[in-house]
Design a protein around this motif. Sequence first.
Motif, PDB file in Angstrom:
ATOM      1  N   ARG A  43     139.369 -57.598  -6.275  1.00 16.15           N
ATOM      2  CA  ARG A  43     138.852 -57.570  -7.634  1.00 16.15           C
ATOM      3  C   ARG A  43     137.361 -57.271  -7.663  1.00 16.15           C
ATOM      4  NH1 ARG A  43     142.143 -61.345 -11.471  1.00 16.15           N
ATOM      5  NH2 ARG A  43     143.972 -61.823 -10.238  1.00 16.15           N
ATOM      6  N   LYS A  44     136.959 -56.555  -8.687  1.00 17.71           N
ATOM      7  CA  LYS A  44     135.537 -56.322  -8.930  1.00 17.71           C
ATOM      8  C   LYS A  44     134.875 -57.650  -9.279  1.00 17.71           C
ATOM      9  CE  LYS A  44     134.833 -52.854 -11.621  1.00 17.71           C
ATOM     10  NZ  LYS A  44     134.752 -52.034 -12.868  1.00 17.71           N
ATOM     11  N   PHE A  45     133.647 -57.841  -8.789  1.00 25.81           N
ATOM     12  CA  PHE A  45     132.879 -59.033  -9.156  1.00 25.81           C
ATOM     13  C   PHE A  45     131.734 -58.619 -10.064  1.00 25.81           C
ATOM     14  CE2 PHE A  45     129.837 -62.461  -8.908  1.00 25.81           C
ATOM     15  CZ  PHE A  45     130.642 -63.601  -8.880  1.00 25.81           C
ATOM     16  N   HIS A  46     131.714 -59.208 -11.249  1.00 22.42           N
ATOM     17  CA  HIS A  46     130.671 -58.899 -12.219  1.00 22.42           C
ATOM     18  C   HIS A  46     129.528 -59.911 -12.078  1.00 22.42           C
ATOM     19  CE1 HIS A  46     133.378 -56.124 -14.255  1.00 22.42           C
ATOM     20  NE2 HIS A  46     134.292 -57.069 -14.292  1.00 22.42           N
ATOM     21  N   ARG A  47     128.324 -59.400 -12.179  1.00 16.71           N
ATOM     22  CA  ARG A  47     127.161 -60.288 -12.144  1.00 16.71           C
ATOM     23  C   ARG A  47     126.308 -60.042 -13.385  1.00 16.71           C
ATOM     24  NH1 ARG A  47     125.814 -63.267  -8.088  1.00 16.71           N
ATOM     25  NH2 ARG A  47     126.982 -61.966  -6.624  1.00 16.71           N
ATOM     26  N   GLN A  48     126.442 -60.938 -14.353  1.00 18.65           N
ATOM     27  CA  GLN A  48     125.746 -60.816 -15.636  1.00 18.65           C
ATOM     28  C   GLN A  48     125.936 -59.414 -16.223  1.00 18.65           C
ATOM     29  OE1 GLN A  48     121.660 -62.092 -15.191  1.00 18.65           O
ATOM     30  NE2 GLN A  48     122.242 -64.146 -14.538  1.00 18.65           N
ATOM     31  N   GLU A  49     127.174 -58.960 -16.196  1.00 15.34           N
ATOM     32  CA  GLU A  49     127.487 -57.601 -16.658  1.00 15.34           C
ATOM     33  C   GLU A  49     127.890 -57.608 -18.124  1.00 15.34           C
ATOM     34  OE1 GLU A  49     130.380 -53.859 -15.393  1.00 15.34           O
ATOM     35  OE2 GLU A  49     129.688 -55.314 -13.907  1.00 15.34           O
ATOM     36  N   ILE A  50     127.378 -56.632 -18.861  1.00 15.99           N
ATOM     37  CA  ILE A  50     127.777 -56.464 -20.262  1.00 15.99           C
ATOM     38  C   ILE A  50     129.168 -55.843 -20.282  1.00 15.99           C
ATOM     39  CG2 ILE A  50     127.234 -55.391 -22.475  1.00 15.99           C
ATOM     40  CD1 ILE A  50     125.225 -57.493 -21.668  1.00 15.99           C
ATOM     41  N   MET A  51     130.119 -56.542 -20.867  1.00 10.71           N
ATOM     42  CA  MET A  51     131.495 -56.073 -20.906  1.00 10.71           C
ATOM     43  C   MET A  51     131.702 -55.161 -22.119  1.00 10.71           C
ATOM     44  SD  MET A  51     132.250 -57.716 -18.219  1.00 10.71           S
ATOM     45  CE  MET A  51     134.022 -57.525 -17.977  1.00 10.71           C
ATOM     46  N   VAL A  52     132.717 -54.333 -22.035  1.00 16.47           N
ATOM     47  CA  VAL A  52     133.081 -53.475 -23.167  1.00 16.47           C
ATOM     48  C   VAL A  52     133.565 -54.364 -24.307  1.00 16.47           C
ATOM     49  CG1 VAL A  52     134.631 -51.650 -23.977  1.00 16.47           C
ATOM     50  CG2 VAL A  52     133.707 -51.571 -21.640  1.00 16.47           C
ATOM     51  N   SER A  53     133.034 -54.146 -25.496  1.00 20.64           N
ATOM     52  CA  SER A  53     133.452 -54.907 -26.670  1.00 20.64           C
ATOM     53  C   SER A  53     133.116 -54.096 -27.914  1.00 20.64           C
ATOM     54  CB  SER A  53     132.761 -56.278 -26.711  1.00 20.64           C
ATOM     55  OG  SER A  53     131.364 -56.124 -26.800  1.00 20.64           O
ATOM     56  N   ARG A  54     133.292 -54.690 -29.071  1.00 24.43           N
ATOM     57  CA  ARG A  54     132.914 -54.021 -30.313  1.00 24.43           C
ATOM     58  C   ARG A  54     131.427 -54.243 -30.592  1.00 24.43           C
ATOM     59  NH1 ARG A  54     136.893 -54.931 -35.279  1.00 24.43           N
ATOM     60  NH2 ARG A  54     135.389 -56.623 -35.547  1.00 24.43           N
ATOM     61  N   VAL A  58     128.126 -59.082 -28.285  1.00 29.16           N
ATOM     62  CA  VAL A  58     127.591 -58.808 -26.953  1.00 29.16           C
ATOM     63  C   VAL A  58     128.189 -59.847 -26.025  1.00 29.16           C
ATOM     64  CG1 VAL A  58     125.543 -58.712 -25.487  1.00 29.16           C
ATOM     65  CG2 VAL A  58     125.431 -57.863 -27.832  1.00 29.16           C
ATOM     66  N   LEU A  59     128.904 -59.385 -25.009  1.00 26.62           N
ATOM     67  CA  LEU A  59     129.591 -60.292 -24.090  1.00 26.62           C
ATOM     68  C   LEU A  59     129.121 -59.995 -22.666  1.00 26.62           C
ATOM     69  CD1 LEU A  59     131.772 -62.491 -23.719  1.00 26.62           C
ATOM     70  CD2 LEU A  59     133.439 -60.654 -23.477  1.00 26.62           C
ATOM     71  N   GLN A  60     128.494 -60.970 -22.067  1.00 33.73           N
ATOM     72  CA  GLN A  60     127.986 -60.837 -20.700  1.00 33.73           C
ATOM     73  C   GLN A  60     128.772 -61.797 -19.813  1.00 33.73           C
ATOM     74  OE1 GLN A  60     123.960 -62.410 -19.436  1.00 33.73           O
ATOM     75  NE2 GLN A  60     123.462 -60.223 -19.587  1.00 33.73           N
ATOM     76  N   TYR A  61     129.229 -61.304 -18.678  1.00 31.95           N
ATOM     77  CA  TYR A  61     130.148 -62.098 -17.851  1.00 31.95           C
ATOM     78  C   TYR A  61     129.722 -62.068 -16.390  1.00 31.95           C
ATOM     79  CZ  TYR A  61     134.474 -63.371 -15.387  1.00 31.95           C
ATOM     80  OH  TYR A  61     135.387 -63.949 -14.547  1.00 31.95           O
ATOM     81  N   THR A  62     129.817 -63.207 -15.748  1.00 34.58           N
ATOM     82  CA  THR A  62     129.632 -63.320 -14.299  1.00 34.58           C
ATOM     83  C   THR A  62     130.883 -63.951 -13.708  1.00 34.58           C
ATOM     84  OG1 THR A  62     127.226 -63.568 -14.451  1.00 34.58           O
ATOM     85  CG2 THR A  62     128.275 -64.376 -12.451  1.00 34.58           C
ATOM     86  N   GLY A  63     131.488 -63.249 -12.742  1.00 37.22           N
ATOM     87  CA  GLY A  63     132.696 -63.757 -12.099  1.00 37.22           C
ATOM     88  C   GLY A  63     133.632 -62.639 -11.726  1.00 37.22           C
ATOM     89  N   GLU A  64     134.777 -63.008 -11.145  1.00 37.15           N
ATOM     90  CA  GLU A  64     135.802 -62.024 -10.816  1.00 37.15           C
ATOM     91  C   GLU A  64     136.365 -61.414 -12.094  1.00 37.15           C
ATOM     92  OE1 GLU A  64     137.888 -63.757  -6.729  1.00 37.15           O
ATOM     93  OE2 GLU A  64     139.032 -63.606  -8.566  1.00 37.15           O
ATOM     94  N   ALA A 119     138.749 -69.427  -9.937  1.00 45.07           N
ATOM     95  CA  ALA A 119     138.064 -68.252 -10.488  1.00 45.07           C
ATOM     96  C   ALA A 119     137.655 -68.491 -11.940  1.00 45.07           C
ATOM     97  CB  ALA A 119     138.964 -67.020 -10.377  1.00 45.07           C
ATOM     98  N   LEU A 120     138.528 -69.113 -12.727  1.00 48.05           N
ATOM     99  CA  LEU A 120     138.210 -69.389 -14.121  1.00 48.05           C
ATOM    100  C   LEU A 120     137.060 -70.392 -14.232  1.00 48.05           C
ATOM    101  CD1 LEU A 120     141.815 -69.615 -15.629  1.00 48.05           C
ATOM    102  CD2 LEU A 120     140.122 -67.849 -16.121  1.00 48.05           C
ATOM    103  N   THR A 121     136.998 -71.330 -13.300  1.00 49.40           N
ATOM    104  CA  THR A 121     135.927 -72.320 -13.315  1.00 49.40           C
ATOM    105  C   THR A 121     134.595 -71.706 -12.880  1.00 49.40           C
ATOM    106  OG1 THR A 121     137.565 -74.032 -12.804  1.00 49.40           O
ATOM    107  CG2 THR A 121     135.271 -74.629 -12.509  1.00 49.40           C
ATOM    108  N   GLU A 122     134.661 -70.755 -11.956  1.00 51.82           N
ATOM    109  CA  GLU A 122     133.438 -70.093 -11.482  1.00 51.82           C
ATOM    110  C   GLU A 122     132.895 -69.111 -12.511  1.00 51.82           C
ATOM    111  OE1 GLU A 122     134.907 -68.366  -7.916  1.00 51.82           O
ATOM    112  OE2 GLU A 122     134.794 -70.228  -6.761  1.00 51.82           O
ATOM    113  N   GLY A 123     133.770 -68.563 -13.355  1.00 49.17           N
ATOM    114  CA  GLY A 123     133.355 -67.551 -14.317  1.00 49.17           C
ATOM    115  C   GLY A 123     132.511 -68.136 -15.444  1.00 49.17           C
ATOM    116  N   THR A 124     131.419 -67.445 -15.791  1.00 51.00           N
ATOM    117  CA  THR A 124     130.550 -67.887 -16.882  1.00 51.00           C
ATOM    118  C   THR A 124     130.374 -66.762 -17.900  1.00 51.00           C
ATOM    119  OG1 THR A 124     128.549 -67.246 -15.677  1.00 51.00           O
ATOM    120  CG2 THR A 124     129.286 -69.519 -15.450  1.00 51.00           C
TER     121      THR A 124
END
Length: 272
Positions: A43-54, A58-64, A119-124
Amino acid sequence: MHRKETSAANAPTKLFLPGFDIGAMPNHLNRSSFIAPIARGRRKFHRQEIMVSRRDCVLQYTGEQLDEADGDILMALIFFAGFHPLGEAVSLNRAQLLQKIERNLGNAQYKWLHRRLKALTEGTLFLEAKKRDGSTKYKIGWSAAFHIVSSFTYDEIEKEYKYVLDPRWVEMFGNREYALIDWKKRMMLRRGQDMAKTLQRLIATSSDPLQHYALDWLKAKMDYSGRLRDFRDAIQCAVMELERVEIIAHGKIELSTKRKEQLSLWIEFNVA
């Protein structure tokens, strides 16, 4: 605002959703690439990455990168936590959790569940919801870290999890900004049809009987890295699966008025 959010993160709050059963998820998450129908493998690991949204989020995610099976687990955790104030520990037998998402019981599945809970617990998340004029409606995860699952422990003897969901989930569900997924039909979708599951969550965010989604936006939202022509084929298979279980009446790829490819979905079965 910062002190208000920090206070909200520590105050147990009841989540009340009219007509709620398993399958509730905030619209901003359903409309984003936070959960995507990714291929199996590393799996790709995101680090404070802006996710695709409307544009209204603005949705920023860190985690798998999370997939639709993770989405099923999360919706089940939200369901069971709904019987308690969010922020308090919820006890849940691991077999009960797997049965709720219609997974087989066995050592391999128990290990899989444990990995995904970690993974869900590590994700922010950091989420900023915006009003129509572009101003901020609310922010979550700005001054106090927002973990998808705040914490969990596992009792080896009782085969039981204890987990905590952040009270700020209530804010994401506020003002009826959530979708109720038809769980029975979701469980009818065949294994390997995760793209259909993603479309089901997206469709549920709107009451429009006819919905249009730009194909290039869908490709980005679904984190699909292959060729566009392969994506078209995959989308058409997903549409056929949604038609099979009667989540939609009909769907097809066509050109918009601006001559851009879009996926058009007819939701109501009495529409000609």
